[in-house]
Design a protein around this motif. Sequence first.
Motif, PDB file in Angstrom:
ATOM      1  N   ALA A 160       0.956  -1.170  -0.177  1.00  0.00           N
ATOM      2  CA  ALA A 160      -0.059   0.001   0.003  1.00  0.00           C
ATOM      3  C   ALA A 160       0.857   1.152  -0.088  1.00  0.00           C
ATOM      4  CB  ALA A 160      -1.074   0.041   1.155  1.00  0.00           C
ATOM      5  N   LEU A 161       1.928   1.163   0.624  1.00  0.00           N
ATOM      6  CA  LEU A 161       2.843   2.319   0.612  1.00  0.00           C
ATOM      7  C   LEU A 161       3.456   2.626  -0.751  1.00  0.00           C
ATOM      8  CD1 LEU A 161       4.508   2.034   4.260  1.00  0.00           C
ATOM      9  CD2 LEU A 161       2.960   3.782   3.758  1.00  0.00           C
ATOM     10  N   SER A 162       3.891   1.482  -1.275  1.00  0.00           N
ATOM     11  CA  SER A 162       4.496   1.802  -2.389  1.00  0.00           C
ATOM     12  C   SER A 162       3.492   2.193  -3.451  1.00  0.00           C
ATOM     13  CB  SER A 162       5.012   0.325  -3.170  1.00  0.00           C
ATOM     14  OG  SER A 162       6.053  -0.133  -2.301  1.00  0.00           O
ATOM     15  N   ARG A 163       2.187   1.855  -3.565  1.00  0.00           N
ATOM     16  CA  ARG A 163       1.420   2.428  -4.294  1.00  0.00           C
ATOM     17  C   ARG A 163       1.053   3.941  -4.159  1.00  0.00           C
ATOM     18  NH1 ARG A 163      -4.172  -0.969  -5.060  1.00  0.00           N
ATOM     19  NH2 ARG A 163      -2.667  -2.264  -5.542  1.00  0.00           N
ATOM     20  N   ALA A 164       1.048   4.317  -2.828  1.00  0.00           N
ATOM     21  CA  ALA A 164       0.648   5.620  -2.417  1.00  0.00           C
ATOM     22  C   ALA A 164       1.812   6.436  -2.815  1.00  0.00           C
ATOM     23  CB  ALA A 164       0.573   5.624  -0.889  1.00  0.00           C
ATOM     24  N   LEU A 165       2.993   6.134  -2.899  1.00  0.00           N
ATOM     25  CA  LEU A 165       4.191   6.852  -3.414  1.00  0.00           C
ATOM     26  C   LEU A 165       3.886   7.269  -4.894  1.00  0.00           C
ATOM     27  CD1 LEU A 165       7.166   5.034  -1.645  1.00  0.00           C
ATOM     28  CD2 LEU A 165       6.764   7.312  -1.302  1.00  0.00           C
ATOM     29  N   ALA A 166       3.450   6.566  -5.642  1.00  0.00           N
ATOM     30  CA  ALA A 166       3.001   6.527  -6.782  1.00  0.00           C
ATOM     31  C   ALA A 166       2.059   7.494  -7.338  1.00  0.00           C
ATOM     32  CB  ALA A 166       2.966   5.460  -7.806  1.00  0.00           C
ATOM     33  N   GLN A 167       1.176   7.736  -6.115  1.00  0.00           N
ATOM     34  CA  GLN A 167      -0.061   8.419  -6.085  1.00  0.00           C
ATOM     35  C   GLN A 167       0.043   9.991  -5.795  1.00  0.00           C
ATOM     36  OE1 GLN A 167      -2.443   5.493  -4.435  1.00  0.00           O
ATOM     37  NE2 GLN A 167      -3.319   4.622  -6.311  1.00  0.00           N
ATOM     38  N   SER A 168      -1.114  10.700  -6.068  1.00  0.00           N
ATOM     39  CA  SER A 168      -1.186  11.938  -5.337  1.00  0.00           C
ATOM     40  C   SER A 168      -2.780  12.266  -5.023  1.00  0.00           C
ATOM     41  CB  SER A 168      -0.626  13.004  -6.397  1.00  0.00           C
ATOM     42  OG  SER A 168      -1.317  13.008  -7.507  1.00  0.00           O
ATOM     43  N   GLY A 169      -2.933  13.146  -4.226  1.00  0.00           N
ATOM     44  CA  GLY A 169      -4.219  13.732  -3.713  1.00  0.00           C
ATOM     45  C   GLY A 169      -4.931  12.736  -3.046  1.00  0.00           C
ATOM     46  N   GLU A 170      -6.306  12.568  -3.637  1.00  0.00           N
ATOM     47  CA  GLU A 170      -7.258  11.615  -2.826  1.00  0.00           C
ATOM     48  C   GLU A 170      -6.859  10.376  -3.117  1.00  0.00           C
ATOM     49  OE1 GLU A 170      -9.707  12.652  -0.903  1.00  0.00           O
ATOM     50  OE2 GLU A 170      -8.817  14.770  -0.876  1.00  0.00           O
ATOM     51  N   ASP A 171      -6.407   9.926  -4.309  1.00  0.00           N
ATOM     52  CA  ASP A 171      -5.965   8.546  -4.445  1.00  0.00           C
ATOM     53  C   ASP A 171      -4.949   8.254  -3.476  1.00  0.00           C
ATOM     54  OD1 ASP A 171      -7.595   8.292  -6.766  1.00  0.00           O
ATOM     55  OD2 ASP A 171      -6.215   8.720  -8.352  1.00  0.00           O
ATOM     56  N   ARG A 172      -4.012   8.926  -3.291  1.00  0.00           N
ATOM     57  CA  ARG A 172      -3.075   8.663  -2.167  1.00  0.00           C
ATOM     58  C   ARG A 172      -3.595   8.409  -0.870  1.00  0.00           C
ATOM     59  NH1 ARG A 172       2.790  12.126  -1.647  1.00  0.00           N
ATOM     60  NH2 ARG A 172       3.427  10.758  -3.471  1.00  0.00           N
ATOM     61  N   LYS A 173      -4.186   9.505  -0.498  1.00  0.00           N
ATOM     62  CA  LYS A 173      -4.993   9.427   0.685  1.00  0.00           C
ATOM     63  C   LYS A 173      -5.779   7.968   0.875  1.00  0.00           C
ATOM     64  CE  LYS A 173      -6.905  13.033   2.480  1.00  0.00           C
ATOM     65  NZ  LYS A 173      -7.662  14.227   2.701  1.00  0.00           N
ATOM     66  N   ARG A 174      -6.759   7.647   0.008  1.00  0.00           N
ATOM     67  CA  ARG A 174      -7.135   6.328   0.124  1.00  0.00           C
ATOM     68  C   ARG A 174      -6.434   5.199   0.092  1.00  0.00           C
ATOM     69  NH1 ARG A 174     -11.014   9.138  -3.499  1.00  0.00           N
ATOM     70  NH2 ARG A 174      -9.460   8.440  -5.284  1.00  0.00           N
ATOM     71  N   THR A 175      -5.305   4.992  -0.504  1.00  0.00           N
ATOM     72  CA  THR A 175      -4.462   4.024  -0.331  1.00  0.00           C
ATOM     73  C   THR A 175      -3.593   4.044   1.011  1.00  0.00           C
ATOM     74  OG1 THR A 175      -4.079   4.160  -2.816  1.00  0.00           O
ATOM     75  CG2 THR A 175      -2.236   2.914  -1.528  1.00  0.00           C
ATOM     76  N   LEU A 176      -3.445   5.290   1.501  1.00  0.00           N
ATOM     77  CA  LEU A 176      -2.847   5.319   2.616  1.00  0.00           C
ATOM     78  C   LEU A 176      -3.857   5.060   3.944  1.00  0.00           C
ATOM     79  CD1 LEU A 176      -0.788   8.653   2.665  1.00  0.00           C
ATOM     80  CD2 LEU A 176      -0.036   6.289   2.647  1.00  0.00           C
ATOM     81  N   GLY A 177      -4.929   5.010   3.709  1.00  0.00           N
ATOM     82  CA  GLY A 177      -6.311   4.526   4.649  1.00  0.00           C
ATOM     83  C   GLY A 177      -6.189   2.900   4.613  1.00  0.00           C
ATOM     84  N   ASP A 178      -5.754   2.463   3.520  1.00  0.00           N
ATOM     85  CA  ASP A 178      -5.340   0.930   3.487  1.00  0.00           C
ATOM     86  C   ASP A 178      -3.880   0.465   4.242  1.00  0.00           C
ATOM     87  OD1 ASP A 178      -7.807   0.570   2.105  1.00  0.00           O
ATOM     88  OD2 ASP A 178      -6.411   0.474   0.082  1.00  0.00           O
TER      89      ASP A 178
END
Length: 422
Positions: A160-178
């Motif tokens: 999940a952290l790897s995916r969040a690093l590649a994202q931004s904005g709301e997408d990153r926040k949703r992934t960080l919730g996971d």
Amino acid sequence: MFRHLISCVTWLGPIFLSLCVVNPAEAQVDQQRAEEYFSEATTICQRDGGRLWGISLCGPMVFADARTRTRATSQPHSAEDWPRVFGFTNAPVDWGGTRWVTYTWDFTTALPNSRVRREFMLHELFHRIQPDLGLMPLSGQNAHLDTFEGRIWLRLEWRALSRALAQSGEDRKRTLGDAAAFRLKRRSLFGNAAENERVEEIREGLAQYTGIVVVADSRADAIASTIEHLAAAEGHETFLQQSYAAGTAYGVLLDDASADWRRNVRSNSDLGQMLMAALNVAPAADAVEASARYGGPEIRSAEQTRAEQRRTRERELRSRFVDGPVLLIPSGGGTTFNAVGATPIPGVGTVFVLPCRVKGEWGTLEATNGILVNDDGKRRLAGPIRIEGINIRGEGWTVMVASGWTVRPGPRSGDYQIMREP
């Protein structure tokens, strides 16, 4: 880093800290190459100029090889004998009233490329100033991360952290919730898990974070290196030394979320909590449901297979290092261990199976066929045991006993132990 003598083994993705039996000609420190490496590290820390932590990362450095007794220093050094740990560890060490960073030469030259080498050297230079920053908690005990459930939920958090690093904005926040849900799920399963993980994320995660961000030429480079670091951590056979990897990612993510986080972080901080608070992120409601988005079922199946194989391996090692005759060696002395294939034996310690060399006031040890490090730091070598004067031998290992020490029968029939002479 160990402290450093054991705890920071495997700090760097697929690379593992080890001091193996090598050809002395290959191990001898090359003065010209050492000067090039010193120059690389100095240029990077001068470029940072103390901006990252408010303190310069620059400091005296030494490469050493214990077998050939060769070394190279980045500045004039003390006339005192060099400390016994030189050539055995990568760590800050006091020498002649100066705080140096010592690097083992054979490990440094084995790193796969210049970026990894630079990150490694800056990682260690951060450890030199870490006490001045008040960010040096005691090491955590994270054996739970190599259990069946611990590994599953840690792998999910890393993904999940790897995916969040590649994202931004709301997408990153949703992934960080996971990621937060996976983190909470894992910590709910083991007593003191949150505290033990937290201290390693501060102690080692911030060091690797520093190495990555000060070496990177751009933000994109720092993110790419962090994602690579997480992927490599997941590929390790053991997670015993990987508890800090999430801390590295949280640091890089905090750079986007909170400009002043480094001024506010303390030795008792939780980097994950700092990030979630900065972004106002709540954990996903259902960690099990969220896990499906990161290959959770496949991870669980793979870990089940690994657990079965590990139980078989543990029985074999317990028979050799616990049930059978052993040589008991005191704790202490310079040593590094390669954590590839390391197998914990619950209630006893950890067996390291790849070659290592240990030197202490009791003597020296070379082992090519495994050594068990007890939870209290003492070592065990598997018998049968042959005593030949000051040399003690077994299958795949040799110990030379130092003057003032002796070998005596151990607590069980067939055991021996090295003890100081009266």
